[in-house]
Design a protein around this motif. Structure first.
Motif, short mmCIF file in Angstrom:
data_model
loop_
_atom_site.label_atom_id
_atom_site.label_comp_id
_atom_site.label_asym_id
_atom_site.label_seq_id
_atom_site.Cartn_x
_atom_site.Cartn_y
_atom_site.Cartn_z
N GLU A 50 -30.94 -1.22 -9.55
CA GLU A 50 -31.40 -0.86 -8.43
C GLU A 50 -30.23 -1.04 -7.04
O GLU A 50 -31.08 -2.03 -6.39
CB GLU A 50 -32.73 -0.57 -7.94
N PRO A 51 -29.07 -0.97 -6.94
CA PRO A 51 -28.42 -1.58 -6.04
C PRO A 51 -28.65 -1.20 -4.60
O PRO A 51 -28.15 -1.76 -3.76
CB PRO A 51 -26.89 -0.77 -6.36
N PHE A 52 -29.51 -0.09 -4.30
CA PHE A 52 -29.71 -0.06 -2.82
C PHE A 52 -31.24 -0.32 -2.65
O PHE A 52 -31.83 0.44 -1.82
CB PHE A 52 -29.44 1.48 -2.42
N VAL A 53 -31.71 -0.86 -3.38
CA VAL A 53 -33.27 -1.58 -3.37
C VAL A 53 -32.89 -2.98 -2.91
O VAL A 53 -32.85 -3.97 -3.94
CB VAL A 53 -34.29 -1.51 -4.50
N GLN A 54 -33.01 -3.28 -1.80
CA GLN A 54 -32.74 -4.49 -1.07
C GLN A 54 -33.95 -5.59 -1.07
O GLN A 54 -34.79 -5.20 -0.81
CB GLN A 54 -31.87 -4.54 0.36
N LYS A 55 -33.44 -6.85 -0.94
CA LYS A 55 -34.39 -7.84 -0.87
C LYS A 55 -35.21 -7.52 0.33
O LYS A 55 -36.22 -7.62 0.69
CB LYS A 55 -34.08 -9.33 -1.12
N ILE A 56 -34.21 -7.54 1.43
CA ILE A 56 -34.52 -7.13 2.72
C ILE A 56 -33.51 -6.34 3.42
O ILE A 56 -32.39 -6.85 3.24
CB ILE A 56 -34.85 -8.47 3.69
N TRP A 83 -15.79 -8.16 9.86
CA TRP A 83 -16.72 -8.77 8.89
C TRP A 83 -18.02 -8.05 8.50
O TRP A 83 -18.37 -7.68 9.50
CB TRP A 83 -16.82 -10.30 9.63
N CYS A 84 -18.16 -7.80 7.39
CA CYS A 84 -19.35 -7.08 6.75
C CYS A 84 -20.62 -8.09 6.36
O CYS A 84 -20.31 -9.23 5.96
CB CYS A 84 -18.96 -6.40 5.56
N VAL A 85 -21.65 -7.80 6.61
CA VAL A 85 -22.74 -8.34 6.07
C VAL A 85 -23.76 -7.51 5.11
O VAL A 85 -23.96 -6.44 5.68
CB VAL A 85 -23.78 -8.85 7.33
N ARG A 86 -23.36 -8.01 3.93
CA ARG A 86 -24.11 -7.06 2.92
C ARG A 86 -25.30 -7.40 2.23
O ARG A 86 -25.42 -8.79 2.01
CB ARG A 86 -23.06 -6.88 1.64
N ALA A 87 -26.50 -6.67 2.58
CA ALA A 87 -27.89 -7.06 1.87
C ALA A 87 -27.87 -7.33 0.40
O ALA A 87 -26.91 -6.52 -0.21
CB ALA A 87 -28.80 -6.30 2.33
N VAL A 88 -28.33 -8.24 -0.31
CA VAL A 88 -28.31 -8.30 -1.94
C VAL A 88 -29.46 -7.44 -2.46
O VAL A 88 -30.71 -7.38 -1.83
CB VAL A 88 -28.58 -9.80 -2.04
N ALA A 89 -29.03 -6.80 -3.21
CA ALA A 89 -30.16 -6.01 -4.22
C ALA A 89 -31.10 -6.87 -5.08
O ALA A 89 -30.82 -7.91 -5.16
CB ALA A 89 -29.32 -5.00 -4.98
N LYS A 90 -32.24 -6.26 -5.29
CA LYS A 90 -33.31 -6.89 -6.10
C LYS A 90 -33.09 -7.07 -7.35
O LYS A 90 -33.10 -8.14 -7.92
CB LYS A 90 -34.48 -6.20 -5.78
N ASN A 91 -32.14 -6.08 -7.90
CA ASN A 91 -31.47 -6.07 -9.49
C ASN A 91 -30.37 -5.29 -9.40
O ASN A 91 -30.30 -4.34 -8.58
CB ASN A 91 -32.69 -5.79 -10.25
N PRO A 92 -29.63 -5.45 -10.42
CA PRO A 92 -28.33 -4.75 -10.52
C PRO A 92 -28.41 -3.15 -11.01
O PRO A 92 -27.82 -2.40 -10.79
CB PRO A 92 -27.64 -5.17 -11.72
#
Length: 300
Positions: free
Chosen positions: A241-247, A230-239
């Motif tokens: 910049e897919p690798f700039v996450q909210k946290i 099972w994966c836990v994927r952090a959500v990006a701030k906007n599409p």
């Protein structure tokens, strides 16, 4: 329209570009039995039911779709000028896309990219790395003959060999965005029962890349991988910049695996945390949820 039934299409001859290839590809998906003529002979062009990327006229009423004339102003909402392909997609794309979601996804991505590059607009910035970006337009236009002084017949043969590649790619994109649209609706359903809204557990494999951005509270998406983990994927701030996450996950989790990760997290089946901190993996759903909950509590 003057011609409701399109039997003949005209476009320019010689070296081809991505916009005329994709224009013809789109039209042939809709009208597979039309005859395509490549020429710059005005008399021959005027006899065609539809003309694209040549002729100096844009008028949907008479099926003329050129973008090279003075005074031409047709553009996307972001200012990218529409090329011949952009005009064809504008007027015919919905017949292939079927829904506004699919139409807009292709128009905002593939079409706008091809349009901008064909019109000489700088649509991306490569200053940071100085790399030679290779685009869809490079791929298509590199199918022009590579020999010295090719004949018009060789250009035509290459053009008609390249059009099916564009057709295949359009079909792939249409299917992709159709699935994405359906998956977005499923994601909405699962998020609506997610409790706090800071993470959501997906009971089935769906594409959530487009859906996550409409939920400001959402931090993590939890889903099962094909291998059973099972994966836990952090959500990006906007599409964009897919690798700039909210946290991200905590720094002391990053790049750790198995026993070492289990020690710092306290989660028994924790297996992996990406060194960039946007992805973590556990062996079962409950431990994946626990990784998300701990990360939120430590950084909330």
């Amino acid at each position: 329209m003057v011609n409701k039934i399109i039997k003949t299409i005209g476009t320019h001859d010689g070296s081809f570009h991505t916009d005329d290839v994709f224009s013809v590809a789109t039209l042939l998906l809709l009208y597979p039995n039309v005859k395509v003529t490549r020429t710059r002979d005005v008399d021959v062009l005027n006899k065609q039911d539809l003309i694209v990327d040549v002729g100096g006229v844009y008028d949907n009423n008479i099926l003329r779709y050129d973008h090279h004339q003075l005074g031409y102003i047709e553009s996307h909402s972001n200012g990218i000028m529409r090329s011949g392909f952009g005009l064809i997609w504008k007027h015919y794309g919905m017949q292939l896309a079927k829904t506004e979601f699919v139409f807009n996804a292709i128009d905002d991505g593939l079409v706008a990219t091809i349009d901008g590059l064909d019109n000489g607009q700088q649509i991306y910035n490569n200053d940071k790395y100085g790399t030679n970006v290779h685009t869809i337009s490079d791929y298509i236009e590199n199918h022009n003959p590579t020999i010295r002084s090719p004949s018009y017949k060789q250009y035509n043969n290459a053009f008609f060999a390249t059009v099916p590649l564009a057709q295949d790619y359009l079909i792939i994109l249409i299917k992709k965005y159709q699935q994405q649209e359906a998956d977005s609706k499923l994601f909405d359903k699962y998020y609506s029962t997610s409790g706090s809204g800071q993470y959501v557990v997906l009971p089935e494999s769906i594409n959530f890349s487009n859906a996550v951005y409409i939920y400001p509270k959402l931090l993590y998406v939890i889903f099962k991988r094909p291998d059973g983990d099972w994966c836990v994927r952090a959500v990006a701030k906007n599409p964009k910049e897919p690798f700039v996450q909210k946290i991200n996950f905590p720094d002391d989790w990053c790049a750790k695996t198995n026993a070492e990760l289990q020690r710092v997290t306290g989660v028994k089946t924790a297996k992996f945390c990406h060194r960039a901190g946007f992805l973590a993996v556990a062996s079962n759903k409950q431990d994946a949820i626990l990784l998300a909950q701990i990360s939120i509590s430590l950084q909330g």
